[in-house]
Design a protein around this motif. Structure first.
Motif, mmCIF file in Angstrom:
data_model
loop_
_atom_site.group_PDB
_atom_site.id
_atom_site.type_symbol
_atom_site.label_atom_id
_atom_site.label_comp_id
_atom_site.label_asym_id
_atom_site.label_seq_id
_atom_site.Cartn_x
_atom_site.Cartn_y
_atom_site.Cartn_z
ATOM 1 N N GLU A 90 0.823 -1.199 0.000
ATOM 2 C CA GLU A 90 0.000 0.000 0.000
ATOM 3 C C GLU A 90 0.863 1.257 0.000
ATOM 4 O O GLU A 90 0.532 2.257 -0.656
ATOM 5 N N THR A 91 1.966 1.220 0.722
ATOM 6 C CA THR A 91 2.861 2.376 0.792
ATOM 7 C C THR A 91 3.488 2.664 -0.561
ATOM 8 O O THR A 91 3.675 3.828 -0.938
ATOM 9 N N LEU A 92 3.814 1.621 -1.305
ATOM 10 C CA LEU A 92 4.580 1.777 -2.540
ATOM 11 C C LEU A 92 3.716 1.991 -3.775
ATOM 12 O O LEU A 92 4.211 2.489 -4.787
ATOM 13 N N THR A 93 2.450 1.645 -3.715
ATOM 14 C CA THR A 93 1.580 1.712 -4.892
ATOM 15 C C THR A 93 1.589 3.070 -5.593
ATOM 16 O O THR A 93 1.670 3.132 -6.829
ATOM 17 N N PRO A 94 1.525 4.214 -4.875
ATOM 18 C CA PRO A 94 1.463 5.511 -5.566
ATOM 19 C C PRO A 94 2.677 5.820 -6.435
ATOM 20 O O PRO A 94 2.591 6.656 -7.340
ATOM 21 N N PHE A 95 3.798 5.162 -6.190
ATOM 22 C CA PHE A 95 5.028 5.515 -6.902
ATOM 23 C C PHE A 95 5.174 4.783 -8.228
ATOM 24 O O PHE A 95 5.949 5.198 -9.089
ATOM 25 N N GLY A 96 4.430 3.702 -8.396
ATOM 26 C CA GLY A 96 4.426 2.998 -9.673
ATOM 27 C C GLY A 96 5.817 2.653 -10.175
ATOM 28 O O GLY A 96 6.671 2.160 -9.424
ATOM 29 N N ASP A 97 6.060 2.940 -11.458
ATOM 30 C CA ASP A 97 7.340 2.612 -12.080
ATOM 31 C C ASP A 97 8.465 3.550 -11.646
ATOM 32 O O ASP A 97 9.630 3.305 -11.975
ATOM 33 N N ALA A 98 8.121 4.633 -10.939
ATOM 34 C CA ALA A 98 9.139 5.607 -10.521
ATOM 35 C C ALA A 98 9.652 5.334 -9.115
ATOM 36 O O ALA A 98 10.192 6.233 -8.455
ATOM 37 N N LEU A 99 9.523 4.101 -8.669
ATOM 38 C CA LEU A 99 9.876 3.768 -7.291
ATOM 39 C C LEU A 99 11.323 4.117 -6.959
ATOM 40 O O LEU A 99 11.627 4.636 -5.881
ATOM 41 N N LEU A 100 12.240 3.858 -7.890
ATOM 42 C CA LEU A 100 13.651 4.120 -7.618
ATOM 43 C C LEU A 100 13.982 5.613 -7.620
ATOM 44 O O LEU A 100 15.081 6.001 -7.243
ATOM 45 N N ASP A 101 13.038 6.442 -8.059
ATOM 46 C CA ASP A 101 13.223 7.893 -8.011
ATOM 47 C C ASP A 101 12.489 8.520 -6.832
ATOM 48 O O ASP A 101 12.453 9.743 -6.705
ATOM 49 N N GLN A 153 15.141 13.663 -7.536
ATOM 50 C CA GLN A 153 15.866 14.643 -8.344
ATOM 51 C C GLN A 153 15.287 16.047 -8.152
ATOM 52 O O GLN A 153 16.027 17.028 -8.036
ATOM 53 N N THR A 154 13.955 16.154 -8.094
ATOM 54 C CA THR A 154 13.317 17.447 -7.863
ATOM 55 C C THR A 154 13.653 17.972 -6.479
ATOM 56 O O THR A 154 13.951 19.166 -6.306
ATOM 57 N N LEU A 155 13.632 17.099 -5.497
ATOM 58 C CA LEU A 155 13.946 17.516 -4.124
ATOM 59 C C LEU A 155 15.394 17.991 -4.008
ATOM 60 O O LEU A 155 15.680 18.982 -3.322
ATOM 61 N N ASP A 156 16.305 17.308 -4.678
ATOM 62 C CA ASP A 156 17.704 17.751 -4.686
ATOM 63 C C ASP A 156 17.809 19.171 -5.223
ATOM 64 O O ASP A 156 18.518 20.016 -4.668
ATOM 65 N N GLN A 157 17.112 19.423 -6.310
ATOM 66 C CA GLN A 157 17.154 20.747 -6.932
ATOM 67 C C GLN A 157 16.568 21.809 -6.006
ATOM 68 O O GLN A 157 17.139 22.897 -5.849
ATOM 69 N N LEU A 158 15.446 21.504 -5.367
ATOM 70 C CA LEU A 158 14.815 22.466 -4.464
ATOM 71 C C LEU A 158 15.705 22.807 -3.279
ATOM 72 O O LEU A 158 15.796 23.969 -2.860
ATOM 73 N N VAL A 159 16.363 21.797 -2.742
ATOM 74 C CA VAL A 159 17.254 22.031 -1.598
ATOM 75 C C VAL A 159 18.435 22.899 -2.018
ATOM 76 O O VAL A 159 18.777 23.881 -1.340
ATOM 77 N N ARG A 160 19.049 22.568 -3.142
ATOM 78 C CA ARG A 160 20.243 23.312 -3.574
ATOM 79 C C ARG A 160 19.921 24.731 -4.007
ATOM 80 O O ARG A 160 20.785 25.606 -3.972
ATOM 81 N N GLU A 161 18.683 24.961 -4.425
ATOM 82 C CA GLU A 161 18.266 26.306 -4.783
ATOM 83 C C GLU A 161 17.853 27.117 -3.560
ATOM 84 O O GLU A 161 17.509 28.295 -3.673
ATOM 85 N N GLY A 162 17.868 26.494 -2.381
ATOM 86 C CA GLY A 162 17.476 27.188 -1.165
ATOM 87 C C GLY A 162 15.982 27.324 -1.006
ATOM 88 O O GLY A 162 15.514 28.104 -0.171
ATOM 89 N N ARG A 163 15.217 26.580 -1.761
ATOM 90 C CA ARG A 163 13.762 26.672 -1.698
ATOM 91 C C ARG A 163 13.174 25.675 -0.707
ATOM 92 O O ARG A 163 11.995 25.729 -0.385
ATOM 93 N N LEU A 164 13.987 24.757 -0.239
ATOM 94 C CA LEU A 164 13.562 23.790 0.767
ATOM 95 C C LEU A 164 14.712 23.661 1.754
ATOM 96 O O LEU A 164 15.799 23.223 1.381
ATOM 97 N N TYR A 165 14.480 24.061 2.998
ATOM 98 C CA TYR A 165 15.579 24.045 3.942
ATOM 99 C C TYR A 165 15.063 23.954 5.368
ATOM 100 O O TYR A 165 13.864 24.089 5.623
ATOM 101 N N CYS A 166 15.972 23.741 6.301
ATOM 102 C CA CYS A 166 15.635 23.650 7.713
ATOM 103 C C CYS A 166 15.865 25.012 8.355
ATOM 104 O O CYS A 166 16.939 25.595 8.214
ATOM 105 N N SER A 167 14.869 25.497 9.060
ATOM 106 C CA SER A 167 15.002 26.802 9.711
ATOM 107 C C SER A 167 15.305 26.680 11.193
ATOM 108 O O SER A 167 14.938 27.525 11.995
#
Length: 297
Positions: free
Chosen positions: A125-136, A222-236
């Motif tokens: 049930e946890t994995l179903t939403p990720f479909g073929d993109a599980l490794l991403d 990959q999207t999360l990596d980009q968001l973090v490096r752009e400073g758009r997702l960070y720990c305050s």
């Protein structure tokens, strides 16, 4: 004298059978030895060949010195002519077109190994939403579980928190005599048991971060990596040990929080300018954290 003849007549067929069985065993041992000798020679040709036709990234996803022998073209070459005679580089080059075609099938099998490692840890049930993109997915990280018998013997301290491509590159470079695809085969120093193990903590803690920022759980790594490096997702949390966003990535962000008991025992705040608002999810906020927009996890 007659009795001796009778005894011999009775035991001779059995002895002849045993002698023939031993001869057959020796033939198989000799054949296996010749095939393995050819495999060793092919492996040297193989590595030299890959350096000339594949990029470093492509080569990191190619079979290691053990698994290359599972490719049909390589296996057939090693067994050709009853494995008699010396193989030349020309013999090897003649099969390279077929061998390169077979790499796609190998890579699909290698991905299945990693996917199985995730499925072994998480519910369907946890994995179903990720479909073929599980490794991403945001939690698709592994540690190396190379074993000799039941003993984990990977000596690399960096063989944890690896993406699938990095895990495969590690396996190829550090475990050339172990198969990633076959399991439980005791072949002496080629013992094959264990491959990758999925990292459980990435699922629960990573989900809390995504939920706090309003990002979908299906957001790719990959999207999360980009968001973090752009400073758009960070720990305050104002932790002075936190690297700059450009030196971070999704994995480092999550790991720095989960490995820090002080941060965990306090409150962890995640703020993302992707979302127009941030919802406070705790009743108290440490004064040292100020009043910056944040979400308490």
């Amino acid at each position: 004298y007659t009795d001796d003849i009778l005894v011999w007549s009775n035991i001779r067929p059995k002895l002849e059978e045993l002698i023939e069985e031993e001869r057959e065993r020796q033939r198989k041992v000799a054949y296996a030895s010749r095939v393995n000798k050819r495999f060793t020679r092919i492996s040297k040709f193989y590595e030299e060949f890959l350096k000339g036709v594949l990029t470093d990234e492509e080569r990191s996803m190619a079979p290691n010195a053990f698994d290359v022998r599972l490719l049909p073209s390589v296996r057939n070459l090693a067994r050709r002519d009853d494995a008699q005679g010396e193989l030349t580089q020309e013999d090897f080059l003649a099969i390279t077109d077929d061998m390169l075609d077979e790499l796609n099938a190998y890579q699909a099998s290698a991905r299945e190994v990693a996917i199985k490692a995730i499925r072994d840890q998480y519910s369907k049930e946890t994995l179903t939403p990720f479909g073929d993109a599980l490794l991403d997915s945001y939690f698709a990280y592994f540690r190396c579980d190379a074993r000799a018998g039941w003993i984990v013997h990977c000596s690399s301290k960096d063989a944890i928190d690896l993406t699938f491509p990095d895990a495969h590159a590690h396996w190829r470079a550090n475990h050339p005599k172990q198969s990633l695809l076959t399991k439980g085969d005791n072949r002496g120093d080629l013992h094959s048991r264990g491959t990758f193990v999925a990292k459980l903590r990435m699922l629960t803690f990573g989900a809390r971060i995504l939920e706090a920022t309003g990002l979908p759980l299906t957001t790719t790594r990959q999207t999360l990596d980009q968001l973090v490096r752009e400073g758009r997702l960070y720990c305050s949390c104002e932790d002075p040990s936190m690297p700059l966003p450009t030196d971070l990535g999704w994995l480092k962000l999550v790991s720095s929080r989960t490995h820090n008991p002080t941060i965990q025992q306090s409150f962890i705040y995640i703020y993302s300018i992707i979302t127009s608002t941030a919802v406070e999810r705790c009743t108290t906020m440490p004064s040292s954290y100020g009043t910056s927009p944040a979400v308490c996890l």
